[in-house]
Design a protein around this motif. Sequence first.
Motif, PDB file in Angstrom:
ATOM      1  N   SER A 175     -62.131  21.133   3.306  1.00  0.00           N
ATOM      2  CA  SER A 175     -61.302  20.930   4.498  1.00  0.00           C
ATOM      3  C   SER A 175     -60.231  19.869   4.254  1.00  0.00           C
ATOM      4  O   SER A 175     -59.756  19.230   5.179  1.00  0.00           O
ATOM      5  CB  SER A 175     -62.165  20.533   5.707  1.00  0.00           C
ATOM      6  OG  SER A 175     -62.670  19.219   5.552  1.00  0.00           O
ATOM      7  N   GLY A 176     -59.844  19.722   2.999  1.00  0.00           N
ATOM      8  CA  GLY A 176     -58.768  18.790   2.679  1.00  0.00           C
ATOM      9  C   GLY A 176     -57.414  19.339   3.101  1.00  0.00           C
ATOM     10  O   GLY A 176     -57.274  20.512   3.469  1.00  0.00           O
ATOM     11  N   PHE A 177     -56.406  18.487   3.051  1.00  0.00           N
ATOM     12  CA  PHE A 177     -55.053  18.882   3.427  1.00  0.00           C
ATOM     13  C   PHE A 177     -54.279  19.373   2.207  1.00  0.00           C
ATOM     14  O   PHE A 177     -54.357  18.760   1.139  1.00  0.00           O
ATOM     15  CB  PHE A 177     -54.317  17.721   4.090  1.00  0.00           C
ATOM     16  CG  PHE A 177     -54.824  17.366   5.466  1.00  0.00           C
ATOM     17  CD1 PHE A 177     -55.483  18.304   6.243  1.00  0.00           C
ATOM     18  CD2 PHE A 177     -54.623  16.106   5.988  1.00  0.00           C
ATOM     19  CE1 PHE A 177     -55.937  17.997   7.521  1.00  0.00           C
ATOM     20  CE2 PHE A 177     -55.074  15.777   7.260  1.00  0.00           C
ATOM     21  CZ  PHE A 177     -55.735  16.726   8.026  1.00  0.00           C
ATOM     22  N   PRO A 178     -53.526  20.460   2.348  1.00  0.00           N
ATOM     23  CA  PRO A 178     -52.796  21.022   1.212  1.00  0.00           C
ATOM     24  C   PRO A 178     -51.790  20.028   0.633  1.00  0.00           C
ATOM     25  O   PRO A 178     -51.113  19.315   1.365  1.00  0.00           O
ATOM     26  CB  PRO A 178     -52.096  22.254   1.808  1.00  0.00           C
ATOM     27  CG  PRO A 178     -52.086  22.036   3.280  1.00  0.00           C
ATOM     28  CD  PRO A 178     -53.302  21.226   3.583  1.00  0.00           C
ATOM     29  N   GLY A 179     -51.749  19.996  -0.689  1.00  0.00           N
ATOM     30  CA  GLY A 179     -50.823  19.101  -1.365  1.00  0.00           C
ATOM     31  C   GLY A 179     -51.233  17.649  -1.336  1.00  0.00           C
ATOM     32  O   GLY A 179     -50.517  16.782  -1.857  1.00  0.00           O
ATOM     33  N   HIS A 180     -52.379  17.373  -0.749  1.00  0.00           N
ATOM     34  CA  HIS A 180     -52.803  15.970  -0.622  1.00  0.00           C
ATOM     35  C   HIS A 180     -54.262  15.771  -0.997  1.00  0.00           C
ATOM     36  O   HIS A 180     -54.571  14.962  -1.886  1.00  0.00           O
ATOM     37  CB  HIS A 180     -52.560  15.490   0.812  1.00  0.00           C
ATOM     38  CG  HIS A 180     -53.106  14.119   1.083  1.00  0.00           C
ATOM     39  ND1 HIS A 180     -52.659  12.988   0.438  1.00  0.00           N
ATOM     40  CD2 HIS A 180     -54.099  13.704   1.922  1.00  0.00           C
ATOM     41  CE1 HIS A 180     -53.348  11.930   0.862  1.00  0.00           C
ATOM     42  NE2 HIS A 180     -54.219  12.342   1.764  1.00  0.00           N
TER      43      HIS A 180
END
Length: 207
Positions: A175-180
Motif C-alpha cells: 500500500s505504498g505510494f507510487p514513485g515513493h
Amino acid sequence: MTVATSHHVPYFAQWESAALVPDFISGASSAADDPLWESSGADSAEEYAFWAPRMCGMACLRMALGYFGHRVPASVPLVREALAAGAYVRDGDQVQGLIYAPFAAWVASRWDLFAEAKPQLSVEQVDTELSRGRLVLLSVHKTIRTLDPEPAERGGHLVLAVGSGPDHITIHNPSGFPGHSQEFHQVPRSDLPRFFAGRGVVLGRAQ
C-alpha cells in the motif's frame, strides 16, 4: 557491520491499479471503481473492494512466489485458499488475519517453500534471513508509507523486506505510494522501530 543485501523481487500492490493507491487510501476513489479489478480474479467489483484493503499479506506472498520462480496466482483466488487454510478467519464483515502459523504451514505445503512464523523477530534476524536469500514479511504500521513521525501503533500491516544495508531496510510495500514508497523503499533503520511490531514470517526456498 551489516552487509548490503538486495533481492530483485517483483512488485505487486494489494490493489490491481498500483498507480491509484493514493486515491483508494484517501477515499477519493472506491476500490470497486478500480478499472483493473477483474484482474484480481474476483467474481464482482464488490468482492474485490472488500478484500483489496485487506490483502497486504497476499500481495507479499505473490511477490515472494514470483521471486522464487512459482506461477503467481490472482489475488482473490489466493485469498480464498488462505481462508480455507485458516490463514484468515472471516466473520461477516470482519476479518482476522493474517494468522502466521497456519499461513506458514499452508505456504510450505502448497508451494514447497521454507516458511516460518516468527512471533518474535528482531531487525538483526531480518538481516540474517535476507543474507540467506530469503524474504521476510514484516508487521508494521501502515503509515510507514510516509514515515509518519508519530504512528498510532506498531504493526497491523504487512510489507516484504527484500534487502538491507548499513543504514536501511529495503521493503516492497503493498500500500505504498507510487514513485515513493511502493518498490524498493529504503526505510532508515532509525525510523523502523516506530512502525515494526517485532514479528513476521520468513519465506525461502525449501531446505
